[in-house]
Design a protein around this motif. Structure first.
Motif, short mmCIF file in Angstrom:
data_model
loop_
_atom_site.label_atom_id
_atom_site.label_comp_id
_atom_site.label_asym_id
_atom_site.label_seq_id
_atom_site.Cartn_x
_atom_site.Cartn_y
_atom_site.Cartn_z
N LYS A 102 1.36 -1.10 39.07
CA LYS A 102 1.97 -1.81 37.94
C LYS A 102 3.44 -1.44 37.82
O LYS A 102 4.28 -2.30 37.52
CB LYS A 102 1.23 -1.46 36.65
CG LYS A 102 -0.14 -2.13 36.51
CD LYS A 102 -0.80 -1.76 35.19
CE LYS A 102 -2.16 -2.45 35.06
NZ LYS A 102 -2.84 -2.07 33.79
N ALA A 106 6.68 -3.92 38.13
CA ALA A 106 7.77 -3.97 37.14
C ALA A 106 9.12 -3.73 37.81
O ALA A 106 10.11 -4.42 37.50
CB ALA A 106 7.52 -2.92 36.06
N TYR A 107 9.17 -2.79 38.75
CA TYR A 107 10.43 -2.52 39.46
C TYR A 107 10.84 -3.74 40.28
O TYR A 107 12.03 -4.12 40.29
CB TYR A 107 10.25 -1.31 40.38
CG TYR A 107 11.54 -0.88 41.05
CD1 TYR A 107 12.33 0.12 40.49
CD2 TYR A 107 11.98 -1.47 42.24
CE1 TYR A 107 13.51 0.51 41.08
CE2 TYR A 107 13.16 -1.09 42.84
CZ TYR A 107 13.93 -0.10 42.25
OH TYR A 107 15.12 0.27 42.84
N ARG A 109 10.08 -6.91 39.76
CA ARG A 109 10.53 -7.99 38.89
C ARG A 109 11.96 -7.77 38.41
O ARG A 109 12.75 -8.70 38.28
CB ARG A 109 9.59 -8.12 37.68
CG ARG A 109 8.25 -8.73 38.01
CD ARG A 109 7.48 -9.10 36.74
NE ARG A 109 6.18 -9.67 37.10
CZ ARG A 109 5.05 -8.99 37.13
NH1 ARG A 109 5.06 -7.68 36.82
NH2 ARG A 109 3.93 -9.56 37.47
N GLU A 110 12.28 -6.51 38.13
CA GLU A 110 13.60 -6.20 37.60
C GLU A 110 14.68 -6.27 38.68
O GLU A 110 15.83 -6.63 38.40
CB GLU A 110 13.60 -4.80 36.98
CG GLU A 110 14.92 -4.40 36.35
CD GLU A 110 14.87 -3.03 35.70
OE1 GLU A 110 15.94 -2.54 35.29
OE2 GLU A 110 13.76 -2.46 35.61
N PRO A 241 5.64 -9.06 42.93
CA PRO A 241 5.06 -8.34 41.79
C PRO A 241 3.60 -8.70 41.54
O PRO A 241 2.77 -7.83 41.25
CB PRO A 241 5.95 -8.77 40.61
CG PRO A 241 7.24 -9.14 41.23
CD PRO A 241 6.88 -9.75 42.56
N GLU A 245 0.30 -6.11 41.62
CA GLU A 245 -0.67 -5.99 40.53
C GLU A 245 -2.07 -6.39 41.00
O GLU A 245 -3.07 -5.77 40.60
CB GLU A 245 -0.23 -6.83 39.34
CG GLU A 245 1.02 -6.30 38.65
CD GLU A 245 1.36 -7.06 37.38
OE1 GLU A 245 0.86 -8.19 37.22
OE2 GLU A 245 2.12 -6.53 36.56
#
Length: 334
Positions: A102, A106-107, A109-110, A241, A245
């Motif tokens: 997860k 998140a990394y 996506r950023e 991402p 997940e």
């Protein structure tokens, strides 16, 4: 989605044979994986992708949830049942494989770069592979540069472990996993649950719930996700991402602390205990290594074998993506 539609048609193909039971499926899958470990045939330079052979003779196997996996390369094959590297380090507290994946999502996506390549362009990637002979301890570094046609209609330049060759355009009736053309990749769901169900729908009856999936289904789903993440270094926005997940939702995915990447950095690895393989075997894809704080992806760890019998060599392989870009022609560097 063309590739998945073709697989659905194959799933429904009537071979005249009775449905495969779970034990038969297990034996077929075991034979297929064993075949991957047999001494390699003479060098045949073809696309390094996981191919799904769409033939009537294999229809029953696909219907039974078996993906025919062949990684073509320079005469060597990655061993799918390599033993995990030994580690005496204690397990990380309060951190699970799901937490890491997860965090990796998140990394990604950023920090992911949004790109919309034209069909007539190419995806350029530069990958670094460091291999250590497990017997002699000698390490060699390879730089692989690839130019992959965005829509698959043009020949591409492919490299593996320092060897390069021309890959012909994808044929109209050829289906591969993972998809190599951008159009098919864009159609894959960017919701992790929907992505899993889309993958499951390739080789099971229509499934609406993850609770309906068997160990064999999950093994094939992990195989697909690991192949997607490992063999497609550049993806449309949101897909990587989602794949991270989704990987975290696979039962049997686990964390292995204190693993070194190709640059010598200590990270945390994610691997898979495949219930359809002998106990202690590592599922396809080996180890995904992440930064233990930011969860940035650092690279892969895997095992490769070459030769057979007394001449067989085993290598520990560490690799990572150095850079990538969209370019207008083959052999053009950014």
């Amino acid at each position: 989605m063309r590739d998945i539609d073709e697989l659905r048609e194959l799933r429904d193909f009537d071979t005249g044979a009775p449905p495969l039971d779970d034990e038969t499926r297990r034996r077929v899958r075991a034979r297929l994986r064993a075949a991957m470990d047999e001494p390699p045939a003479p060098v045949r330079h073809r696309r390094p992708v996981l191919r799904i052979a769409l033939t009537a003779g294999l229809a029953a196997a696909v219907a039974g949830g078996v993906l025919v996996a062949v990684q073509d390369d320079d005469g060597t094959r990655t061993h799918p049942t390599a033993k995990p590297p030994a580690t005496s380090a204690p397990a990380m507290r309060n951190v699970s494989a799901q937490t890491v994946l997860k965090g990796a999502a998140a990394y990604a996506r950023e920090h992911e770069r949004t790109v919309s390549p034209r069909d007539d362009q190419f995806i350029y990637t530069k990958e670094i592979i460091k291999e250590t002979d497990q017997k002699t301890g000698v390490t060699k570094t390879h730089v692989d540069e690839n130019w992959r046609s965005v829509d698959g209609s043009k020949r591409s330049w492919t490299m593996e472990i320092g060897h390069g060759w021309w890959s012909p355009p994808r044929k109209a009736d050829e289906t591969v996993w993972p998809p190599q053309d951008w159009g098919t990749l864009r159609k894959l769901p960017t919701d992790p649950k929907k992505l899993i169900l889309a993958l499951a729908d390739q080789y099971t009856s229509r499934t609406k719930s993850l609770d309906d999936l068997t160990d064999m289904d999950w093994s094939s789903i992990h195989f697909d996700l690991a192949g997607l993440l490992k063999l497609v270094p550049v993806m449309p926005e949101g897909l990587r991402p989602a794949a991270y997940e989704a990987l975290g939702m696979v039962p049997g995915v686990k964390l292995v602390p204190n693993q070194k990447d190709a640059e010598g950095r200590t990270g945390v690895a994610i691997t898979y205990d495949d219930p359809t393989l002998p106990k202690g075997s590592v599922g396809f894809g080996g180890y995904f290594i992440f930064d233990p704080v930011t969860y940035e992806f650092l690279g892969f760890r895997d095992v490769r074998t070459s030769g057979d019998g007394a001449a067989m060599k085993t290598y520990t392989q560490l690799s990572y993506l150095d850079s990538w870009a969209v370019v207008d022609r083959v052999k053009q560097r950014p």
